[in-house]
Design a protein around this motif. Structure first.
Motif, PDB file in Angstrom:
ATOM      1  N   THR A 188      -2.079  -7.055  20.737  1.00  0.00           N
ATOM      2  CA  THR A 188      -0.337  -7.463  20.775  1.00  0.00           C
ATOM      3  C   THR A 188       0.151  -7.147  22.173  1.00  0.00           C
ATOM      4  O   THR A 188      -0.533  -6.346  22.966  1.00  0.00           O
ATOM      5  N   SER A 211       7.300  -9.182  27.428  1.00  0.00           N
ATOM      6  CA  SER A 211       8.644  -9.958  26.999  1.00  0.00           C
ATOM      7  C   SER A 211       8.839  -9.520  25.556  1.00  0.00           C
ATOM      8  O   SER A 211       7.920  -9.685  24.484  1.00  0.00           O
ATOM      9  N   LEU A 270      10.665 -10.627  22.928  1.00  0.00           N
ATOM     10  CA  LEU A 270      10.533 -11.593  21.866  1.00  0.00           C
ATOM     11  C   LEU A 270       9.303 -11.633  21.289  1.00  0.00           C
ATOM     12  O   LEU A 270       9.332 -12.300  20.031  1.00  0.00           O
ATOM     13  N   THR A 271       8.258 -11.480  22.135  1.00  0.00           N
ATOM     14  CA  THR A 271       6.938 -11.872  21.489  1.00  0.00           C
ATOM     15  C   THR A 271       5.947 -10.584  21.669  1.00  0.00           C
ATOM     16  O   THR A 271       4.790 -10.792  21.319  1.00  0.00           O
ATOM     17  N   GLU A 272       6.676  -9.535  21.787  1.00  0.00           N
ATOM     18  CA  GLU A 272       5.607  -8.354  21.847  1.00  0.00           C
ATOM     19  C   GLU A 272       4.942  -7.831  20.850  1.00  0.00           C
ATOM     20  O   GLU A 272       3.848  -7.162  20.899  1.00  0.00           O
ATOM     21  N   ILE A 304       3.407 -10.064  18.352  1.00  0.00           N
ATOM     22  CA  ILE A 304       2.546 -11.196  17.915  1.00  0.00           C
ATOM     23  C   ILE A 304       1.112 -11.000  18.161  1.00  0.00           C
ATOM     24  O   ILE A 304       0.922 -10.558  19.186  1.00  0.00           O
ATOM     25  N   HIS A 350       3.466 -12.138  29.303  1.00  0.00           N
ATOM     26  CA  HIS A 350       4.340 -12.629  28.581  1.00  0.00           C
ATOM     27  C   HIS A 350       3.307 -13.667  27.730  1.00  0.00           C
ATOM     28  O   HIS A 350       2.438 -14.144  28.058  1.00  0.00           O
ATOM     29  N   LEU A 351       3.875 -13.758  26.480  1.00  0.00           N
ATOM     30  CA  LEU A 351       3.176 -14.769  25.810  1.00  0.00           C
ATOM     31  C   LEU A 351       4.095 -15.784  25.300  1.00  0.00           C
ATOM     32  O   LEU A 351       5.333 -15.892  24.847  1.00  0.00           O
ATOM     33  N   ILE A 410       5.105 -19.468  23.949  1.00  0.00           N
ATOM     34  CA  ILE A 410       4.898 -19.909  22.641  1.00  0.00           C
ATOM     35  C   ILE A 410       5.162 -21.520  22.755  1.00  0.00           C
ATOM     36  O   ILE A 410       6.165 -22.029  22.841  1.00  0.00           O
ATOM     37  N   PRO A 444      -0.333 -21.527  22.141  1.00  0.00           N
ATOM     38  CA  PRO A 444       0.293 -20.507  22.941  1.00  0.00           C
ATOM     39  C   PRO A 444      -0.410 -20.160  24.142  1.00  0.00           C
ATOM     40  O   PRO A 444      -1.697 -20.403  24.242  1.00  0.00           O
ATOM     41  N   ILE A 486      -3.022 -17.581  17.989  1.00  0.00           N
ATOM     42  CA  ILE A 486      -1.918 -16.348  17.532  1.00  0.00           C
ATOM     43  C   ILE A 486      -2.276 -16.153  16.207  1.00  0.00           C
ATOM     44  O   ILE A 486      -2.591 -17.051  15.220  1.00  0.00           O
TER      45      ILE A 486
END
Length: 409
Positions: A257, A285, A287-289, A291, A324-325, A327, A332, A408
């Motif tokens: 992650t 980031s 919001l996606t840390e 995933i 940053h990931l 989506i 992704p 992902i």
């Protein structure tokens, strides 16, 4: 102080690619090789033994006995000479050798004198590192002890390969699990539709009108066809995987992650920044840390960029990493940005990097360059289907941006 004419193997790029192919987390193998490191010291009667891997700029000590050390600049190491040898490299007294007498581990603690190193050689003959033993007194190693040390070195390489195989197996199992979830999800919809329509026809009984029944049958037919299409897609995918069963894999599905990635980078490269008095920071980031995504070659790619930025950033400067990931519905994308406040890169040198022809230059504190780190990054990014973009202004700093497509989990 830099070592003049530091040695570089003729097959350096192939050597670095072999090391990167093992995809090693340099901070995660102390226990894996602890018994072998201790055994090497006991066999030779020395106080210290180290298992070292050498990348383009750094010597990573992935396991140690008798000396608590994790990394040093490659140009400061003795093992940089060991990987040049076909058999071994030995120095009776480091304090009397012009190449090493001023090194911190000779002039200060642990004040070592004796060194004996064996290259860690892959089955392809590529020397990715060294097993070395050191002592504060001169030593003479008997032939039988040297033979035992060679067996230990071979076992280290075997364990590294075994670790890679196990990681690939984990990847396949994780991918299989994701495929099963996808199949279950995709089939649930069409089957649910068929069952629901059939139930409506049954419940209405004699009240069914022919036009409604025909419409229901048409929908059932479409649902049935969608299941057949899905089955064919799965079979086609299986056939393609069977064809590529012997081909090199390009993904490593071990759970990773942004938060894990951030912690790894801070642990591995924080000491380099502190040593050179550079502010080093990694941001993600939120919001996606959490995933999960593939970690394949990420530490090698990002690590080389960070080491290069620190090399060309003077004391008091900063190196910032942003992860940053993104989506996207199509696929992704992991975006890695490494920005520094260093000396910058000319347009000509940027073009050389992007064409894979980067040359070596010394860093702001005299660190020696080997001219392979950025070329390696370019090759790894290309192999993963990614893109690299470099923006720079001489005297103001450089920003490297990497975009890598991801699966992902």
């Amino acid at each position: 102080m830099s070592t003049p004419n530091a040695p570089v193997p003729a097959n350096e790029m192939e050597r670095l690619l072999a090391l990167s192919d093992l995809d090693i987390d340099y901070s995660d193998h102390q226990i894996t090789f602890q018994d072998l490191a201790k055994l090497a010291a006991k066999v030779t009667g020395t106080r210290i033994s180290l298992v070292n891997l050498l990348d383009s700029l750094t010597q990573w000590t992935i396991s140690n006995y008798g000396l608590d050390i994790e990394q040093m600049l490659r140009e400061d190491s003795v093992c940089q000479y060991t990987i040049m040898e076909s058999d071994h490299f030995e120095v009776g007294d480091l304090s009397e050798d012009v190449r090493f007498k001023d090194k911190f581990y000779v002039t200060g603690e642990p004040k070592v004198k004796y060194y004996y190193g064996l290259p860690l050689r892959t089955s392809e003959g590529l020397q990715i590192g060294a097993l070395c033993v050191l002592d504060q007194e001169r030593k003479t190693l008997e032939p039988e002890k040297i033979e035992l040390l060679k067996i230990i070195a071979d076992e280290i390489v075997a364990r590294l390969k075994t670790h890679k195989v196990l990681e690939n197996l984990k990847s396949r199992l994780l991918e299989a699990g994701q495929a099963q979830k996808k199949v279950a999800h995709d089939i649930r919809g069409p089957l649910g539709g068929i069952v629901g329509l059939a139930q409506i026809i049954r419940d209405q009984g004699e009240q069914n009108r022919m036009d409604e029944v025909l419409e229901f049958i048409n929908l059932i037919h479409k649902s049935g066809n969608s299941i057949l299409d899905l089955a064919e897609e799965i079979l086609d995918s299986h056939r393609e995987k069977s064809k590529d069963a012997n081909a090199p894999r390009t993904s490593n599905g071990q759970g990773f992650t942004l938060m894990i990635f951030k912690d790894k980078l801070e642990k591995l490269y924080g000491p380099q920044g502190k040593h050179k008095n550079i502010r080093f920071q990694v941001q993600t980031s939120p919001l996606t840390e959490n995933i999960h995504f593939s970690k394949n070659k990420l530490l090698q790619i990002t690590g080389n960029l960070i080491s290069n930025s620190m090399k060309f950033t003077p004391a008091g400067g900063e190196v910032m990493v942003n992860l940053h990931l993104l989506i996207d519905q199509a696929r992704p994308v992991l975006q890695i940005s490494v920005r520094d406040t260093g000396v910058g890169i000319s347009k000509e040198n940027i073009q050389a990097i992007l064409s894979g022809n980067a040359s070596s230059t010394d860093g702001t504190s005299g660190e020696q360059g080997f001219g392979f780190g950025l070329a390696l990054v370019k090759r790894l990014v290309d192999s993963l289907g990614g893109r690299i973009n470099i923006t720079s202004e001489p005297g103001m700093g450089t920003n490297f941006e990497i975009n890598l497509p991801q699966n992902i989990y």
